[in-house]
Design an enzyme around this catalytic site. Sequence first.
Site, PDB file in Angstrom:
ATOM      1  N   LYS A  29      51.735  39.010  38.569  1.00  0.00           N
ATOM      2  CA  LYS A  29      52.289  37.639  37.723  1.00  0.00           C
ATOM      3  C   LYS A  29      51.178  37.607  36.536  1.00  0.00           C
ATOM      4  CE  LYS A  29      51.829  34.742  41.124  1.00  0.00           C
ATOM      5  NZ  LYS A  29      51.580  35.195  42.165  1.00  0.00           N
TER       6      LYS A  29
ATOM      7  N   ARG B  22      55.398  26.839  43.485  1.00  0.00           N
ATOM      8  CA  ARG B  22      55.193  27.547  44.708  1.00  0.00           C
ATOM      9  C   ARG B  22      56.288  27.241  45.914  1.00  0.00           C
ATOM     10  NH1 ARG B  22      50.664  30.337  42.743  1.00  0.00           N
ATOM     11  NH2 ARG B  22      49.261  31.100  44.435  1.00  0.00           N
TER      12      ARG B  22
ATOM     13  N   ARG C 196      40.454  43.648  43.592  1.00  0.00           N
ATOM     14  CA  ARG C 196      40.944  43.125  42.267  1.00  0.00           C
ATOM     15  C   ARG C 196      39.528  42.887  41.686  1.00  0.00           C
ATOM     16  NH1 ARG C 196      45.544  38.817  41.811  1.00  0.00           N
ATOM     17  NH2 ARG C 196      44.052  37.322  43.002  1.00  0.00           N
TER      18      ARG C 196
ATOM     19  N   ARG D 229      37.778  37.074  42.786  1.00  0.00           N
ATOM     20  CA  ARG D 229      37.951  36.025  43.634  1.00  0.00           C
ATOM     21  C   ARG D 229      37.568  35.735  44.962  1.00  0.00           C
ATOM     22  NH1 ARG D 229      44.031  34.751  41.073  1.00  0.00           N
ATOM     23  NH2 ARG D 229      44.059  33.893  43.428  1.00  0.00           N
TER      24      ARG D 229
ATOM     25  N   ARG E  72      47.355  33.345  52.321  1.00  0.00           N
ATOM     26  CA  ARG E  72      48.209  33.486  51.273  1.00  0.00           C
ATOM     27  C   ARG E  72      49.657  34.231  51.284  1.00  0.00           C
ATOM     28  NH1 ARG E  72      44.058  36.137  47.257  1.00  0.00           N
ATOM     29  NH2 ARG E  72      45.608  35.763  45.636  1.00  0.00           N
TER      30      ARG E  72
HETATM   31  P1  AMP Z   1      46.931  31.905  41.869  1.00  0.00           P
HETATM   32  O1  AMP Z   1      45.973  32.116  40.965  1.00  0.00           O
HETATM   33  O2  AMP Z   1      48.279  31.770  41.336  1.00  0.00           O
HETATM   34  O3  AMP Z   1      47.031  33.296  42.775  1.00  0.00           O
HETATM   35  O4  AMP Z   1      46.662  30.546  42.650  1.00  0.00           O
HETATM   36  C1  AMP Z   1      45.401  30.503  43.461  1.00  0.00           C
HETATM   37  C2  AMP Z   1      45.521  29.373  44.451  1.00  0.00           C
HETATM   38  O5  AMP Z   1      45.595  28.406  43.722  1.00  0.00           O
HETATM   39  C3  AMP Z   1      46.554  29.428  45.229  1.00  0.00           C
HETATM   40  O6  AMP Z   1      46.056  30.254  46.555  1.00  0.00           O
HETATM   41  C4  AMP Z   1      46.662  27.975  45.739  1.00  0.00           C
HETATM   42  O7  AMP Z   1      45.590  27.506  46.558  1.00  0.00           O
HETATM   43  C5  AMP Z   1      46.300  27.377  44.319  1.00  0.00           C
HETATM   44  N1  AMP Z   1      47.629  27.177  43.560  1.00  0.00           N
HETATM   45  C6  AMP Z   1      47.851  27.784  42.391  1.00  0.00           C
HETATM   46  N2  AMP Z   1      49.220  27.335  42.087  1.00  0.00           N
HETATM   47  C7  AMP Z   1      49.664  26.453  43.028  1.00  0.00           C
HETATM   48  C8  AMP Z   1      50.842  25.772  43.192  1.00  0.00           C
HETATM   49  N3  AMP Z   1      51.922  25.675  42.254  1.00  0.00           N
HETATM   50  N4  AMP Z   1      50.940  25.062  44.305  1.00  0.00           N
HETATM   51  C9  AMP Z   1      49.929  24.703  45.416  1.00  0.00           C
HETATM   52  N5  AMP Z   1      48.950  25.640  45.056  1.00  0.00           N
HETATM   53  C10 AMP Z   1      48.677  26.315  44.022  1.00  0.00           C
END
Ligand code: AMP
Length: 215
Positions: A16, A83, A122, A157, A168
């Site tokens: 993404k 999400r 990553r 990360r 996740r």
């Molecule tokens: P990402 O960078 O999109 O992989 O997001 C990293 C983390 O941020 C996720 O594992 C969640 O803990 C949190 N997060 C990001 N976007 C959302 C969302 N829309 N709803 C809930 N948690 C989110």
Amino acid sequence: MKQLNLYLLGAPGSGKGTQTARIQSHLNIASISTGALLRESSQYAEIMRRGGLVPDSAVMELVTAEIVKPAYAAGVVLDGSPRNVEQAQDIDLLFARYGRTPLLAIFLEVPLDVLRARLLGRLSCTRKGCGTVYHQITSPPKRDGLCDACDAALFVRNDDTDAAITTRLKAYSRSTAPLQDFYTRRSRCYRVDGSQAPDNVFNQLSIFLEKLHVA
Ligand code: AMP
């Protein structure tokens, strides 16, 4: 030009962030990564480190505060939100309230074993607004620990660990995967094979963007 609001739907590791950056520079529209915004504060750090989802109210607060900014007037690429179905409904209402065109979902389809392998090696760029992603084995940076695009330091990360990745991926299957159905039923879902190399995925995406007469 018509306002273009895109949402990249996919599991962690589906690409993404990588495709968001490409669409953004190709079409010159800004993106909102809720994950990146949430990593700027320590409030939900523990939930995120474990791989859980932060409360819907916090995410909607962030998206609501961002989307009104002039930077998103021509369109937006949403990376990582919604999400779950509740967030998708709230974002539809939010966009309607501000007279925005409805969000179109692009589903990046990637098998589970590929996702795990990608996440475990990553490396991400630390610079806000860059966020270029590398892989220690399949796409390493030219210089150890430094971003090819902007020279900033790279980091692993803290949720790219085995345990957090499992959590996740579970959260994805339970809460986010149903969004394929949500957007398909509304005729707002386009699928691409996300298991291919980033250039090939972007080529597929370009076909979709051409159909929308924006590429
Ligand atoms: P990402 O960078 O999109 O992989 O997001 C990293 C983390 O941020 C996720 O594992 C969640 O803990 C949190 N997060 C990001 N976007 C959302 C969302 N829309 N709803 C809930 N948690 C989110």
